[in-house]
Design an enzyme around this catalytic site. Sequence first.
Site, PDB file in Angstrom:
ATOM      1  N   TYR A 143     -12.294  -2.366  -3.023  1.00 40.92           N
ATOM      2  CA  TYR A 143     -12.806  -2.379  -1.641  1.00 40.92           C
ATOM      3  C   TYR A 143     -14.240  -2.474  -1.614  1.00 40.92           C
ATOM      4  O   TYR A 143     -14.867  -1.992  -0.655  1.00 40.92           O
ATOM      5  CB  TYR A 143     -12.278  -1.283  -0.940  1.00 40.92           C
ATOM      6  CG  TYR A 143     -10.874  -1.436  -0.303  1.00 40.92           C
ATOM      7  CD1 TYR A 143     -10.405  -2.619   0.342  1.00 40.92           C
ATOM      8  CD2 TYR A 143      -9.617  -0.507  -0.646  1.00 40.92           C
ATOM      9  CE1 TYR A 143      -9.092  -2.789   0.777  1.00 40.92           C
ATOM     10  CE2 TYR A 143      -8.416  -0.732  -0.252  1.00 40.92           C
ATOM     11  CZ  TYR A 143      -8.232  -1.854   0.323  1.00 40.92           C
ATOM     12  OH  TYR A 143      -7.001  -2.130   0.865  1.00 40.92           O
TER      13      TYR A 143
ATOM     14  N   LYS B 273       0.957  -1.060   0.189  1.00 46.17           N
ATOM     15  CA  LYS B 273       0.161   0.111   0.167  1.00 46.17           C
ATOM     16  C   LYS B 273       1.054   1.304  -0.032  1.00 46.17           C
ATOM     17  O   LYS B 273       2.006   1.281   0.229  1.00 46.17           O
ATOM     18  CB  LYS B 273      -0.864   0.080   1.322  1.00 46.17           C
ATOM     19  CG  LYS B 273      -1.817  -1.206   1.184  1.00 46.17           C
ATOM     20  CD  LYS B 273      -2.685  -1.226   2.486  1.00 46.17           C
ATOM     21  CE  LYS B 273      -3.848  -2.420   2.518  1.00 46.17           C
ATOM     22  NZ  LYS B 273      -4.742  -2.314   3.553  1.00 46.17           N
TER      23      LYS B 273
HETATM   24  P1  DAT Z   1      -7.415  -7.068   5.692  1.00 46.12           P
HETATM   25  O1  DAT Z   1      -6.641  -6.060   4.983  1.00 46.12           O
HETATM   26  O2  DAT Z   1      -6.698  -7.653   6.476  1.00 46.12           O
HETATM   27  O3  DAT Z   1      -8.147  -8.126   4.703  1.00 46.12           O
HETATM   28  P2  DAT Z   1     -10.269  -6.110   5.769  1.00 46.12           P
HETATM   29  O4  DAT Z   1     -10.424  -6.661   4.392  1.00 46.12           O
HETATM   30  O5  DAT Z   1     -11.040  -6.327   6.690  1.00 46.12           O
HETATM   31  O6  DAT Z   1      -8.727  -6.293   6.377  1.00 46.12           O
HETATM   32  O7  DAT Z   1     -10.176  -4.497   5.576  1.00 46.12           O
HETATM   33  C1  DAT Z   1      -9.410  -4.004   4.698  1.00 46.12           C
HETATM   34  C2  DAT Z   1      -8.653  -2.444   5.089  1.00 46.12           C
HETATM   35  O8  DAT Z   1      -9.549  -1.587   5.384  1.00 46.12           O
HETATM   36  C3  DAT Z   1      -7.479  -2.910   6.072  1.00 46.12           C
HETATM   37  O9  DAT Z   1      -6.422  -3.491   5.646  1.00 46.12           O
HETATM   38  C4  DAT Z   1      -7.417  -1.690   6.835  1.00 46.12           C
HETATM   39  C5  DAT Z   1      -9.045  -0.756   6.556  1.00 46.12           C
HETATM   40  N1  DAT Z   1      -9.720  -1.242   7.917  1.00 46.12           N
HETATM   41  C6  DAT Z   1     -10.332  -2.439   8.087  1.00 46.12           C
HETATM   42  N2  DAT Z   1     -10.997  -2.200   9.332  1.00 46.12           N
HETATM   43  C7  DAT Z   1     -10.871  -0.873   9.530  1.00 46.12           C
HETATM   44  C8  DAT Z   1     -11.131  -0.214  10.973  1.00 46.12           C
HETATM   45  N3  DAT Z   1     -11.932  -0.668  11.928  1.00 46.12           N
HETATM   46  N4  DAT Z   1     -10.891   1.305  10.750  1.00 46.12           N
HETATM   47  C9  DAT Z   1     -10.174   1.556   9.791  1.00 46.12           C
HETATM   48  N5  DAT Z   1      -9.790   1.175   8.812  1.00 46.12           N
HETATM   49  C10 DAT Z   1     -10.154  -0.463   8.886  1.00 46.12           C
END
Ligand code: DAT
Length: 149
Positions: free
Chosen positions: A51, A11
Amino acid sequence: MAAERTFIMVKPDGVQRGLVGEVVSRFERKGLKLLGAKLMQVSNELAESHYAEHRERPFFNDLVSFITSSPVFAMVWEGENAISIARNMMGKTNPADAAPGTIRGDLGLTIGMNIVHGSDSPDSAAREIALWFNESLADYERAVDVWLK
Ligand code: DAT
Ligand code: MG
């Protein structure tokens, strides 16, 4: 067992902090095979599509702003169980919870900037590889593959 492919991305924070080589090196040393890689500026459209599963989450706009704020390093890696192996090597989403020895555990500080993305299932890997790499991926043999079965 069939080899899996996974989409991995350093990233903007990882690129800015000079951690591309560190992340690539970890996957190389693990034995995964690199099939594609590119440094690229992400459009809003691509970020929102990537996303899409988080569209309704309160952090969605911040996530899209962050991922489009500076270039990312997008990659495809292949190997036995590549998806779960890469997720384990990345560590938990929040670096505060990620174990030492993982990328996020060793190098990350906050959930907003957690250095690396990796596909979380075969379906998401297929979707993300198609989304990020419309050009063909490399197709090659490595002599070392006989030692990584
Ligand atoms: P990962 O990247 O481990 O697959 P994810 O798909 O749940 O995690 O979320 C995508 C991204 O979004 C993650 O890398 C960081 C951000 N993110 C996730 N949960 C968050 C939160 N509660 N607050 C802020 N950013 C968050
Ligand atoms: Mg995810």
